[in-house]
Design an enzyme around this catalytic site. Structure first.
Site, short mmCIF file in Angstrom:
data_model
loop_
_atom_site.label_atom_id
_atom_site.label_comp_id
_atom_site.label_asym_id
_atom_site.label_seq_id
_atom_site.Cartn_x
_atom_site.Cartn_y
_atom_site.Cartn_z
N HIS A 1 15.50 -71.97 -11.21
CA HIS A 1 13.90 -71.97 -10.57
C HIS A 1 13.68 -71.01 -9.59
O HIS A 1 12.17 -71.51 -10.87
CB HIS A 1 14.66 -73.65 -9.72
CG HIS A 1 13.62 -74.43 -8.87
ND1 HIS A 1 12.69 -75.12 -9.36
CD2 HIS A 1 13.31 -73.83 -7.74
CE1 HIS A 1 11.57 -74.87 -8.44
NE2 HIS A 1 11.74 -74.15 -7.59
N GLU A 2 14.14 -70.55 -9.41
CA GLU A 2 13.55 -69.31 -8.33
C GLU A 2 12.98 -68.06 -9.63
O GLU A 2 11.55 -68.00 -9.67
CB GLU A 2 14.49 -68.83 -7.31
CG GLU A 2 14.47 -69.93 -6.72
CD GLU A 2 13.68 -70.62 -5.49
OE1 GLU A 2 12.61 -70.09 -5.59
OE2 GLU A 2 13.67 -71.36 -5.05
N HIS B 1 9.89 -69.71 -11.01
CA HIS B 1 8.28 -69.67 -10.43
C HIS B 1 7.71 -68.10 -10.57
O HIS B 1 6.67 -67.99 -10.84
CB HIS B 1 8.57 -69.55 -9.38
CG HIS B 1 8.70 -71.00 -8.57
ND1 HIS B 1 7.73 -71.67 -8.43
CD2 HIS B 1 9.45 -71.59 -7.95
CE1 HIS B 1 8.20 -72.98 -8.19
NE2 HIS B 1 8.90 -72.78 -7.54
N GLU C 1 6.74 -76.97 -9.61
CA GLU C 1 8.21 -77.38 -8.92
C GLU C 1 8.58 -77.66 -10.73
O GLU C 1 9.57 -77.15 -10.62
CB GLU C 1 8.66 -78.15 -8.22
CG GLU C 1 7.74 -77.75 -6.33
CD GLU C 1 8.39 -76.24 -6.31
OE1 GLU C 1 9.83 -76.66 -6.06
OE2 GLU C 1 8.15 -75.83 -5.69
#
Length: 252
Positions: A130-131, A134, A189
């Site tokens: 997820h990070e 980004h 997100e």
């Protein structure tokens, strides 16, 4: 009926519109246009300074196994994302709050609280994926650009508001936050969730564990903020989106 706007306000709208058109770029990874007035490279110096400040002011774990685990799982995710052309740095911060963050220059922080919450490396990979998502999506640059544009537009309104300048600024700021910035952040997100699952699967981790992770996160929350006023999707929205995406790919 034709409305005639004061010249300063018209100029502000025109400048904002011109800036928006000039800075639109198509992101193939996301499959949509992005508004970007700053390059990720321009954020590197600020990112490095923020990272150095975090390392200086926040306690970090000296647990060799915990640090090695984050580097190992993170390395596999970074490779799956095709970002091995930059140097990555990882740190485990001592905090009971389960959290993680990423900086555009290739810095990832994970808390001891998060490491204590995840039940396997697959769930840790969901967080790190997820990070990294980004970064691939250039969300930091897009967020910065959107915030800057909103500030320009609000300043234009304030310049012609006369005695109501402060009120116009307050209303305009709230409208921009609830109508543009926060929902856009929620979209970021969800995009990062999807990209993170892609990288998990490529790296050999089980995508379904991302759903298990968010169910754990939902169960440990003390309270919740209404989704319309939150920068993050609700746990239910996030889980539903992940379930739908993973099923559409035929993954487990």
């Amino acid at each position: 009926m034709t409305r005639i706007f004061p010249r300063p306000l018209t100029a502000a709208f025109a400048a904002t519109a011109a800036l928006s058109l000039a800075a639109c770029a198509y992101n193939e990874t996301l499959g949509r246009n992005q508004f970007l007035i700053v390059d990720d490279a321009a954020l590197t110096q600020q990112s490095d300074a923020a990272w150095a400040e975090a390392l200086r002011t926040q306690p970090t774990s000296r647990d060799a196994a915990a640090n090695e685990r984050v580097r190992r799982v993170g390395g596999r995710i970074v490779q799956a994302a095709g970002l091995t052309n930059r140097s990555w740095d990882y740190a485990v911060f001592v905090s009971n709050s389960p959290n993680a963050f990423v900086l555009p220059s290739g810095k990832i922080g994970v808390t001891t609280g998060l490491l204590g919450l995840v039940r396997n490396d697959d769930q840790l990979a969901a967080v790190l994926g997820h990070e990294v998502g980004h970064v691939v999506a250039r969300h930091a640059a897009e967020r910065y650009s959107t915030t800057a544009l909103s500030s320009v537009a609000i300043s234009g309104v304030q310049s012609v508001a006369g005695d109501y300048a402060k009120a116009a600024g307050a209303i305009g700021g709230l409208g921009a936050q609830l109508g543009v910035l926060l929902p856009f952040s929620r979209n970021h997100e969800l995009e990062a969730d999807r990209l993170g699952v892609d990288y998990m699967q490529r790296a050999g981790y089980r995508p379904s564990e991302s759903i298990a992770l968010w169910r754990i996160m939902a169960g440990q929350r003390q309270g919740s903020t209404p989704e319309f006023a939150s920068t993050h999707p609700s746990d239910a929205s996030r889980i539903a989106a992940l379930e739908q995406y993973i099923a559409s790919q035929g993954w487990s």
